[in-house]
Write a protein that holds these residues in place. Structure first.
Motif: not given
Length: 176
Positions: A111-137
């Motif tokens: 989701d674009e709004a989620l991507a922008r919220a992650i980018a705007a976060s003052a805190l570092p963000v770690v994403s762990a979505i799915g399994h090794e072969t899964d990639f999300t925005i």
């Protein structure tokens, strides 16, 4: 259709520089608290807790319950990111986590709004979505992408775990 939407959004955000490594923040080596955005009903949270307790028992986890699938997924994750950013001092970084699934199951993290919220976060963000072969925005824009939620917990606790291992080795050496 979902794959095409993913590719179009990926190309647009890439052109804007949201995936550039230069904008990604380093994780704190010794976090005191981690904000975890995930479902409280799934196995993911239990896996994260198990790894953290084994590797860094003093690390606090503050959980923001999130819908990790379906139409409310992105809005729920955005609300979690905003909550942690609006409550400074509670956590040192944010972990967004979800177990594996089909492209339809993971679509909320493209989701674009989620991507922008992650980018705007003052805190570092770690994403762990799915399994090794899964990639999300969300994975691409986050400061760090972990292949699985358990691996994310290991990455977050790596420095502390290395020190504890070193102390144990020195203790054993002194005792010998």
């Amino acid at each position: 259709a979902l794959q095409l939407a993913f590719e179009l959004l990926k190309a647009r955000l890439l052109a804007e520089g949201l995936f550039d490594s230069a904008r990604k923040r380093p994780l704190p080596a010794f976090p005191h608290a981690v904000g975890v955005i995930t479902s409280t009903a799934g196995a993911v949270l239990h896996d994260i807790i198990k790894v953290v307790r084994r590797r860094h028992a003093r690390l606090n986890l503050l959980v923001y319950p999130c819908t990790v699938q379906g139409p409310g997924c992105a809005a729920s994750a955005i609300a979690g990111i905003r909550w942690f950013n609006n409550n400074p001092g509670r956590v040192d970084l944010i972990l967004i986590a979800r177990g594996g699934g089909s492209i339809e199951d993971l679509a909320g993290f493209n989701d674009e709004a989620l991507a922008r919220a992650i980018a705007a976060s003052a805190l570092p963000v770690v994403s762990a979505i799915g399994h090794e072969t899964d990639f999300t925005i969300a994975d691409l824009v986050a400061d760090l992408r972990a292949p699985t939620p358990s691996a994310a917990a290991e990455l977050i606790t790596a420095a502390q775990h290395r020190i504890e291992e070193r102390v144990q080795a020195l203790d054993a050496r002194v005792r010998r």
